[in-house]
Design a protein around this motif. Structure first.
Motif, PDB file in Angstrom:
ATOM      1  N   ARG A 178       3.882  38.368   6.896  1.00 54.48           N
ATOM      2  CA  ARG A 178       3.537  38.929   5.586  1.00 54.48           C
ATOM      3  C   ARG A 178       4.012  40.373   5.468  1.00 54.48           C
ATOM      4  NH1 ARG A 178      -1.004  35.357   5.893  1.00 54.48           N
ATOM      5  NH2 ARG A 178      -2.126  36.755   7.277  1.00 54.48           N
ATOM      6  N   PHE A 179       3.795  41.154   6.532  1.00 53.19           N
ATOM      7  CA  PHE A 179       4.188  42.563   6.495  1.00 53.19           C
ATOM      8  C   PHE A 179       5.709  42.701   6.421  1.00 53.19           C
ATOM      9  CE2 PHE A 179       5.086  46.685   8.604  1.00 53.19           C
ATOM     10  CZ  PHE A 179       4.425  47.513   7.703  1.00 53.19           C
ATOM     11  N   PHE A 180       6.429  41.846   7.135  1.00 57.51           N
ATOM     12  CA  PHE A 180       7.892  41.868   7.094  1.00 57.51           C
ATOM     13  C   PHE A 180       8.387  41.668   5.660  1.00 57.51           C
ATOM     14  CE2 PHE A 180      12.085  39.901   7.340  1.00 57.51           C
ATOM     15  CZ  PHE A 180      12.725  40.559   8.387  1.00 57.51           C
ATOM     16  N   LEU A 181       7.846  40.669   4.971  1.00 61.94           N
ATOM     17  CA  LEU A 181       8.248  40.397   3.592  1.00 61.94           C
ATOM     18  C   LEU A 181       7.842  41.531   2.660  1.00 61.94           C
ATOM     19  CD1 LEU A 181       7.402  36.584   3.382  1.00 61.94           C
ATOM     20  CD2 LEU A 181       9.677  37.627   3.531  1.00 61.94           C
ATOM     21  N   GLN A 182       6.688  42.116   2.913  1.00 61.25           N
ATOM     22  CA  GLN A 182       6.221  43.248   2.111  1.00 61.25           C
ATOM     23  C   GLN A 182       7.159  44.444   2.245  1.00 61.25           C
ATOM     24  OE1 GLN A 182       2.038  44.604   2.718  1.00 61.25           O
ATOM     25  NE2 GLN A 182       2.955  46.631   3.012  1.00 61.25           N
ATOM     26  N   GLN A 183       7.517  44.767   3.478  1.00 64.40           N
ATOM     27  CA  GLN A 183       8.411  45.897   3.714  1.00 64.40           C
ATOM     28  C   GLN A 183       9.824  45.598   3.225  1.00 64.40           C
ATOM     29  OE1 GLN A 183       5.852  47.902   4.042  1.00 64.40           O
ATOM     30  NE2 GLN A 183       7.101  49.179   5.387  1.00 64.40           N
ATOM     31  N   TYR A 184      10.233  44.355   3.350  1.00 64.95           N
ATOM     32  CA  TYR A 184      11.546  43.958   2.847  1.00 64.95           C
ATOM     33  C   TYR A 184      11.636  44.226   1.348  1.00 64.95           C
ATOM     34  CZ  TYR A 184      15.470  40.955   1.544  1.00 64.95           C
ATOM     35  OH  TYR A 184      16.654  40.476   1.028  1.00 64.95           O
ATOM     36  N   ALA A 185      10.619  43.805   0.615  1.00 66.13           N
ATOM     37  CA  ALA A 185      10.597  44.036  -0.833  1.00 66.13           C
ATOM     38  C   ALA A 185      10.584  45.528  -1.142  1.00 66.13           C
ATOM     39  CB  ALA A 185       9.394  43.346  -1.456  1.00 66.13           C
ATOM     40  N   LYS A 186       9.835  46.276  -0.365  1.00 60.71           N
ATOM     41  CA  LYS A 186       9.725  47.722  -0.589  1.00 60.71           C
ATOM     42  C   LYS A 186      11.077  48.420  -0.453  1.00 60.71           C
ATOM     43  CE  LYS A 186       7.527  51.846   1.415  1.00 60.71           C
ATOM     44  NZ  LYS A 186       6.564  52.327   2.444  1.00 60.71           N
ATOM     45  N   LEU A 228      14.295  46.841  -0.039  1.00 62.84           N
ATOM     46  CA  LEU A 228      15.529  46.180  -0.466  1.00 62.84           C
ATOM     47  C   LEU A 228      15.526  45.646  -1.890  1.00 62.84           C
ATOM     48  CD1 LEU A 228      17.868  46.113   1.516  1.00 62.84           C
ATOM     49  CD2 LEU A 228      15.736  46.050   2.787  1.00 62.84           C
ATOM     50  N   ALA A 229      14.372  45.574  -2.541  1.00 64.67           N
ATOM     51  CA  ALA A 229      14.313  44.950  -3.866  1.00 64.67           C
ATOM     52  C   ALA A 229      15.276  45.592  -4.855  1.00 64.67           C
ATOM     53  CB  ALA A 229      12.887  44.991  -4.411  1.00 64.67           C
ATOM     54  N   GLY A 230      15.481  46.885  -4.761  1.00 62.00           N
ATOM     55  CA  GLY A 230      16.375  47.563  -5.681  1.00 62.00           C
ATOM     56  C   GLY A 230      17.839  47.460  -5.305  1.00 62.00           C
ATOM     57  N   MET A 231      18.116  46.954  -4.111  1.00 63.00           N
ATOM     58  CA  MET A 231      19.480  46.911  -3.585  1.00 63.00           C
ATOM     59  C   MET A 231      20.112  45.520  -3.633  1.00 63.00           C
ATOM     60  SD  MET A 231      20.441  49.906  -2.530  1.00 63.00           S
ATOM     61  CE  MET A 231      19.771  51.523  -2.190  1.00 63.00           C
ATOM     62  N   VAL A 232      19.297  44.496  -3.371  1.00 58.44           N
ATOM     63  CA  VAL A 232      19.849  43.137  -3.272  1.00 58.44           C
ATOM     64  C   VAL A 232      19.000  42.149  -4.044  1.00 58.44           C
ATOM     65  CG1 VAL A 232      20.847  43.597  -0.983  1.00 58.44           C
ATOM     66  CG2 VAL A 232      18.572  42.535  -1.147  1.00 58.44           C
ATOM     67  N   ASP A 233      19.642  41.078  -4.476  1.00 56.86           N
ATOM     68  CA  ASP A 233      18.940  39.884  -4.943  1.00 56.86           C
ATOM     69  C   ASP A 233      18.836  38.951  -3.745  1.00 56.86           C
ATOM     70  OD1 ASP A 233      18.548  40.360  -7.769  1.00 56.86           O
ATOM     71  OD2 ASP A 233      20.723  40.147  -7.992  1.00 56.86           O
ATOM     72  N   LYS A 255       4.871  29.440  -9.596  1.00 55.35           N
ATOM     73  CA  LYS A 255       4.241  30.570  -8.919  1.00 55.35           C
ATOM     74  C   LYS A 255       5.218  31.739  -8.855  1.00 55.35           C
ATOM     75  CE  LYS A 255       0.926  27.930  -6.237  1.00 55.35           C
ATOM     76  NZ  LYS A 255       0.291  27.754  -4.913  1.00 55.35           N
ATOM     77  N   PRO A 256       4.718  32.982  -9.014  1.00 52.85           N
ATOM     78  CA  PRO A 256       5.620  34.148  -8.988  1.00 52.85           C
ATOM     79  C   PRO A 256       6.304  34.307  -7.638  1.00 52.85           C
ATOM     80  CG  PRO A 256       3.318  34.842  -8.963  1.00 52.85           C
ATOM     81  CD  PRO A 256       3.316  33.373  -9.200  1.00 52.85           C
ATOM     82  N   SER A 257       7.498  34.861  -7.656  1.00 54.23           N
ATOM     83  CA  SER A 257       8.271  35.057  -6.432  1.00 54.23           C
ATOM     84  C   SER A 257       9.217  36.232  -6.619  1.00 54.23           C
ATOM     85  CB  SER A 257       9.069  33.790  -6.103  1.00 54.23           C
ATOM     86  OG  SER A 257       9.957  34.011  -5.036  1.00 54.23           O
ATOM     87  N   ASP A 258       9.514  36.925  -5.518  1.00 59.19           N
ATOM     88  CA  ASP A 258      10.510  38.000  -5.545  1.00 59.19           C
ATOM     89  C   ASP A 258      11.934  37.466  -5.429  1.00 59.19           C
ATOM     90  OD1 ASP A 258       8.608  40.011  -5.784  1.00 59.19           O
ATOM     91  OD2 ASP A 258       8.353  40.222  -3.617  1.00 59.19           O
ATOM     92  N   LEU A 259      12.066  36.162  -5.207  1.00 58.97           N
ATOM     93  CA  LEU A 259      13.393  35.554  -5.088  1.00 58.97           C
ATOM     94  C   LEU A 259      14.083  35.477  -6.443  1.00 58.97           C
ATOM     95  CD1 LEU A 259      12.582  32.442  -2.877  1.00 58.97           C
ATOM     96  CD2 LEU A 259      13.884  34.438  -2.146  1.00 58.97           C
ATOM     97  N   ASN A 260      15.404  35.504  -6.409  1.00 57.04           N
ATOM     98  CA  ASN A 260      16.188  35.149  -7.578  1.00 57.04           C
ATOM     99  C   ASN A 260      16.386  33.634  -7.503  1.00 57.04           C
ATOM    100  OD1 ASN A 260      18.253  34.502  -9.380  1.00 57.04           O
ATOM    101  ND2 ASN A 260      19.253  36.479  -9.133  1.00 57.04           N
ATOM    102  N   ARG A 261      15.532  32.890  -8.208  1.00 55.79           N
ATOM    103  CA  ARG A 261      15.519  31.432  -8.087  1.00 55.79           C
ATOM    104  C   ARG A 261      16.411  30.726  -9.105  1.00 55.79           C
ATOM    105  NH1 ARG A 261       9.100  30.287  -7.385  1.00 55.79           N
ATOM    106  NH2 ARG A 261       9.058  31.736  -9.143  1.00 55.79           N
ATOM    107  N   ASP A 262      17.122  31.472  -9.899  1.00 55.72           N
ATOM    108  CA  ASP A 262      18.033  30.863 -10.872  1.00 55.72           C
ATOM    109  C   ASP A 262      19.463  30.792 -10.354  1.00 55.72           C
ATOM    110  OD1 ASP A 262      15.982  30.585 -12.764  1.00 55.72           O
ATOM    111  OD2 ASP A 262      16.274  32.659 -13.457  1.00 55.72           O
TER     112      ASP A 262
END
Length: 200
Positions: free
Chosen positions: A27-35, A37-42, A164-171
């Protein structure tokens, strides 16, 4: 790492250790990843396993690579190693953040990950498809489960639960597959072949 380019990114624990020892680590890995990288990569796909992980990402066109336009004569690999590349730097900061927290939690010292994370550019539609399927099949390939659908720490669940909400680009996957049923069918058709294929 260049804007508009997709990459297969993966890394492994340093030595014989695990990078995830308990559920909170995932969970922490995904949390930090979003923190970081979210602005850098899809992010299109991921799979986290006890001793390594896989990501399928696309560098955003808006990623700030100012200062790199005049660096002629460098290959993309050399550019990726350049300390000022903001995407590479963001990944480095992310790994450092996770490693420091992990070391503190388990009272350990030293490097947690293999020093340089691997990134393979995705060059065509077939490679994108194979990487997407391979990442989701990885827990089976490495013997963690018998069925990829039951592995909790992959993006397969997010694709199965689109409400369900997700940080992934699912399209984005629809550029390479004709819907989710096509993904399922290709997974079954290519399963044995993917199990024996080396993408890492």
């Amino acid at each position: 790492m260049e804007p508009g380019q997709s990459y297969h990114i993966y890394n492994h624990a340093n030595g014989m250790e695990n990078i995830f020892r308990e559920e909170e680590n995932y969970r922490f890995f995904l949390q930090q990843y979003a923190k970081y990288l979210a602005g850098m990569v899809d992010t299109y796909a991921y799979c986290l396993m006890p001793n390594h992980f896989h990501l399928l990402v696309g560098v955003k066109q808006t990623s700030d690579l100012s200062g790199f336009q005049n660096l002629t004569g460098l290959s993309s690999t050399q550019l990726g190693h350049a300390s000022k590349n903001p995407v590479t730097k963001a990944f480095s900061n992310f790994f450092n953040s996770y490693s420091k927290s992990f070391n503190k939690r388990f009272e350990r010292r030293g490097s947690l990950f293999v020093e340089h994370f691997k990134r393979t550019p995705i060059l065509d539609e077939r490679q994108w498809q194979e990487t997407f399927l391979y990442i989701h099949l990885n827990p089976v390939k490495h013997g963690f489960v018998n069925d990829h659908q039951v592995w909790k720490w992959s993006s397969w669940y997010a694709y199965q639960n689109l409400n369900k909400p997700s940080d992934l680009n699912r399209d984005y996957f629809t550029n390479f597959f004709d819907g989710w049923e096509h993904v399922r069918n290709m997974m079954e058709v290519k399963k044995e072949w993917l199990m024996n294929k080396k993408l890492e």
